[in-house]
Scaffold this motif. Structure first.
Motif, PDB file in Angstrom:
ATOM      1  N   LEU A   1       1.019  -1.495   0.005  1.00  0.00           N
ATOM      2  CA  LEU A   1       0.212  -0.170   0.132  1.00  0.00           C
ATOM      3  C   LEU A   1       1.098   1.498   0.289  1.00  0.00           C
ATOM      4  O   LEU A   1       0.857   2.121  -0.882  1.00  0.00           O
ATOM      5  CB  LEU A   1      -1.140  -0.239   1.156  1.00  0.00           C
ATOM      6  N   PHE A   2       2.327   1.007   0.459  1.00  0.00           N
ATOM      7  CA  PHE A   2       2.983   2.414   0.792  1.00  0.00           C
ATOM      8  C   PHE A   2       4.568   2.398   0.626  1.00  0.00           C
ATOM      9  O   PHE A   2       5.873   1.338   0.711  1.00  0.00           O
ATOM     10  CB  PHE A   2       2.841   2.606   1.638  1.00  0.00           C
ATOM     11  N   PRO A   3       4.602   2.326  -1.257  1.00  0.00           N
ATOM     12  CA  PRO A   3       5.701   1.014  -1.743  1.00  0.00           C
ATOM     13  C   PRO A   3       7.060   2.225  -1.284  1.00  0.00           C
ATOM     14  O   PRO A   3       8.038   0.897  -0.956  1.00  0.00           O
ATOM     15  CB  PRO A   3       5.726   1.769  -2.929  1.00  0.00           C
ATOM     16  N   ARG A   4       6.684   3.299  -0.921  1.00  0.00           N
ATOM     17  CA  ARG A   4       8.158   4.209  -0.046  1.00  0.00           C
ATOM     18  C   ARG A   4       8.597   3.185   0.949  1.00  0.00           C
ATOM     19  O   ARG A   4       9.899   3.115   0.962  1.00  0.00           O
ATOM     20  CB  ARG A   4       7.858   5.207  -0.246  1.00  0.00           C
ATOM     21  N   LEU A   5       7.856   2.510   1.988  1.00  0.00           N
ATOM     22  CA  LEU A   5       8.388   1.634   2.936  1.00  0.00           C
ATOM     23  C   LEU A   5       9.489   0.776   2.704  1.00  0.00           C
ATOM     24  O   LEU A   5      10.294   0.117   3.235  1.00  0.00           O
ATOM     25  CB  LEU A   5       7.260   1.275   4.001  1.00  0.00           C
ATOM     26  N   ALA A   6       8.348  -0.312   1.517  1.00  0.00           N
ATOM     27  CA  ALA A   6       9.560  -1.492   1.246  1.00  0.00           C
ATOM     28  C   ALA A   6      10.442  -1.558   0.624  1.00  0.00           C
ATOM     29  O   ALA A   6      11.299  -2.038   0.812  1.00  0.00           O
ATOM     30  CB  ALA A   6       8.270  -2.446  -0.194  1.00  0.00           C
ATOM     31  N   ALA A   7      11.209   0.012   0.190  1.00  0.00           N
ATOM     32  CA  ALA A   7      11.868   0.253  -0.599  1.00  0.00           C
ATOM     33  C   ALA A   7      13.244   0.590   0.831  1.00  0.00           C
ATOM     34  O   ALA A   7      14.802   0.146   0.534  1.00  0.00           O
ATOM     35  CB  ALA A   7      11.884   1.143  -1.657  1.00  0.00           C
ATOM     36  N   ARG A   8      12.585   0.157   1.568  1.00  0.00           N
ATOM     37  CA  ARG A   8      13.795   0.727   2.983  1.00  0.00           C
ATOM     38  C   ARG A   8      15.114  -0.101   3.381  1.00  0.00           C
ATOM     39  O   ARG A   8      13.973  -1.554   3.981  1.00  0.00           O
ATOM     40  CB  ARG A   8      13.142   1.402   4.253  1.00  0.00           C
ATOM     41  N   ALA A   9      15.862  -0.160   4.022  1.00  0.00           N
ATOM     42  CA  ALA A   9      16.746  -1.399   4.562  1.00  0.00           C
ATOM     43  C   ALA A   9      15.736  -1.051   5.873  1.00  0.00           C
ATOM     44  O   ALA A   9      15.070   0.083   6.666  1.00  0.00           O
ATOM     45  CB  ALA A   9      17.702  -0.575   4.987  1.00  0.00           C
ATOM     46  N   PRO A  10      16.181  -2.253   7.040  1.00  0.00           N
ATOM     47  CA  PRO A  10      15.667  -2.102   8.198  1.00  0.00           C
ATOM     48  C   PRO A  10      16.174  -0.582   9.038  1.00  0.00           C
ATOM     49  O   PRO A  10      16.799  -0.562   8.936  1.00  0.00           O
ATOM     50  CB  PRO A  10      15.865  -3.083   8.998  1.00  0.00           C
ATOM     51  N   ALA A  11      14.995   0.384  10.034  1.00  0.00           N
ATOM     52  CA  ALA A  11      15.654   0.847  10.851  1.00  0.00           C
ATOM     53  C   ALA A  11      15.648   0.820  11.803  1.00  0.00           C
ATOM     54  O   ALA A  11      15.489   0.136  12.438  1.00  0.00           O
ATOM     55  CB  ALA A  11      14.085   2.207  11.219  1.00  0.00           C
ATOM     56  N   GLN A  12      17.220   1.565  11.861  1.00  0.00           N
ATOM     57  CA  GLN A  12      17.539   0.794  13.298  1.00  0.00           C
ATOM     58  C   GLN A  12      17.657   2.050  14.514  1.00  0.00           C
ATOM     59  O   GLN A  12      17.786   2.928  13.940  1.00  0.00           O
ATOM     60  CB  GLN A  12      19.366   1.601  13.534  1.00  0.00           C
ATOM     61  N   ALA A  13      16.904   1.278  15.538  1.00  0.00           N
ATOM     62  CA  ALA A  13      15.931   2.050  16.935  1.00  0.00           C
ATOM     63  C   ALA A  13      17.451   2.260  17.570  1.00  0.00           C
ATOM     64  O   ALA A  13      18.037   1.456  17.771  1.00  0.00           O
ATOM     65  CB  ALA A  13      15.257   1.033  17.555  1.00  0.00           C
ATOM     66  N   PRO A  14      17.485   3.331  18.473  1.00  0.00           N
ATOM     67  CA  PRO A  14      18.348   3.432  19.555  1.00  0.00           C
ATOM     68  C   PRO A  14      18.994   2.756  20.473  1.00  0.00           C
ATOM     69  O   PRO A  14      17.567   1.586  20.526  1.00  0.00           O
ATOM     70  CB  PRO A  14      18.161   4.535  19.693  1.00  0.00           C
TER      71      PRO A  14
END
Length: 349
Positions: free
Chosen positions: A307-320
């Motif tokens: 539904l939100f293709p921009r999120l699929a293109a991201r590498a896993p976010a690194q939480a602090p």
């Protein structure tokens, strides 16, 4: 679970201080029968780490700007809310997205602000309340807004509001009325052919669609008798909505939702901060413990990525990295939530 689910939460709210102040000046101290909660980006990120949510799509809950009677004031507040949500997302681009607030029921101003938010500010979609000042989505005369949203292929997050009728003593609106409010909007949208006339709009119904999955066949028969349309077509339209799991991934509601909704159309939602952290943990535990792993992965993330293709293109976010005491506390909270979920389920006798 051996790996973090990297959830995408499509139902998380933002309550900026200036919005709380505006509500207070109007004498509004609650929404849906719940006191206005505290909110900050830092608190949101803490909750997201607890629920193992990677990205949350922020939205403004009821009453939106509908408590303002002056159309200019409502449009101005919507602009300010959208500028704020865009700024929060820009500060944390890997953790937040946002749905734009529109100054309904002013259709012209709403269409204009939708265009600005989607084209200039980069909103992930728009929020529309099921009803604003008694005017329901799907009613007559809303085509000017639908045309703009259809041309943009917009995601429309449909959130319930207080019913245009007095609340019943002892029944907080969020517990029952909100479910009816969403159902009314879904019914009118389908009854009046909005999804068919504007097929590029993707509607997301809050809280598993209210009563829609449970009452879908009853609704289809009523719409068929009213319009002469095939009930199969009506059911197909209802199944074509997207549905979030906020406060709805229970062993009673979730099987009905998964059996009814079109594959790929169920999305994770928490309803934080209006739903406090323990409620979010309880329903997240229901999802984690009841659903097949492949379906769980889809609900947690991959359905939203489509539904939100921009999120699929991201590498896993690194939480602090959190301090050890915080990590231990969160681990204990998750274990406690899982145990509580199992203990509270009804027996099978």
């Amino acid at each position: 679970m051996t790996t973090a689910p990297r959830r995408i939460d499509v139902h998380q709210h933002v309550v900026p201080p200036f919005y709380r102040d505006a509500l207070t000046r109007a004498g509004i101290a609650e929404a849906g029968g719940r006191a206005l909660p505290d909110w900050s980006p830092e608190a949101a990120l803490d909750l997201m780490d607890l629920l193992r949510t990677e990205t949350a799509i922020l939205s403004v809950s009821t009453p939106g700007t509908g408590f303002l009677t002056d159309p200019g004031e409502a449009a101005g507040l919507a602009r300010r809310l959208n500028d704020h949500s865009a700024a929060v997302t820009a500060e944390h681009p890997d953790r937040f997205g946002w749905f734009a607030t529109l100054p309904m029921p002013d259709l012209g101003a709403s269409a204009k602000e939708a265009e600005r938010a989607l084209a200039e500010l980069g909103a992930d979609g728009v929020t529309l309340l099921s009803n604003t000042q008694g005017t329901y989505l799907g009613g007559e005369g809303q085509d000017a807004l639908w045309r703009v949203l259809d041309a943009r292929g917009a995601v429309v997050f449909v959130h319930p509001a207080d019913l245009p009728a007095p609340a019943v003593d002892g029944i907080p609106p969020f517990a029952a009325d909100f479910l009816l409010d969403t159902t009314r909007a879904a019914y009118l949208l389908v009854r009046n052919g909005v999804p068919r006339r504007y097929p590029n709009i993707r509607f997301v119904l809050s809280h598993a669609g209210g009563f829609v999955p449970y009452a879908s066949h009853r609704m289809a028969v009523a719409i068929a008798a009213d319009t002469g349309r095939s009930p199969l077509d009506t059911l197909d339209d209802l199944r074509g909505f997207y549905y979030d799991t906020a406060l709805s991934s229970s062993p009673a509601a979730l099987p009905t939702l998964l059996a009814f909704a079109r594959p790929g159309h169920v999305l994770f939602g928490s309803d934080w901060p209006f739903a406090p952290a323990p409620a979010g943990q309880y329903f997240a535990s229901g999802l984690d413990n009841w659903v097949d792993p492949h379906i769980l992965t889809a609900v947690n993330r991959t359905n939203a990525e489509a539904l939100f293709p921009r999120l699929a293109a991201r590498a896993p976010a690194q939480a602090p990295a959190r301090p050890l005491p915080v990590r231990l506390r969160q681990s204990a909270q998750r274990a406690g939530a899982r145990l509580f979920y199992k203990l509270i389920q009804p027996g099978t006798n």
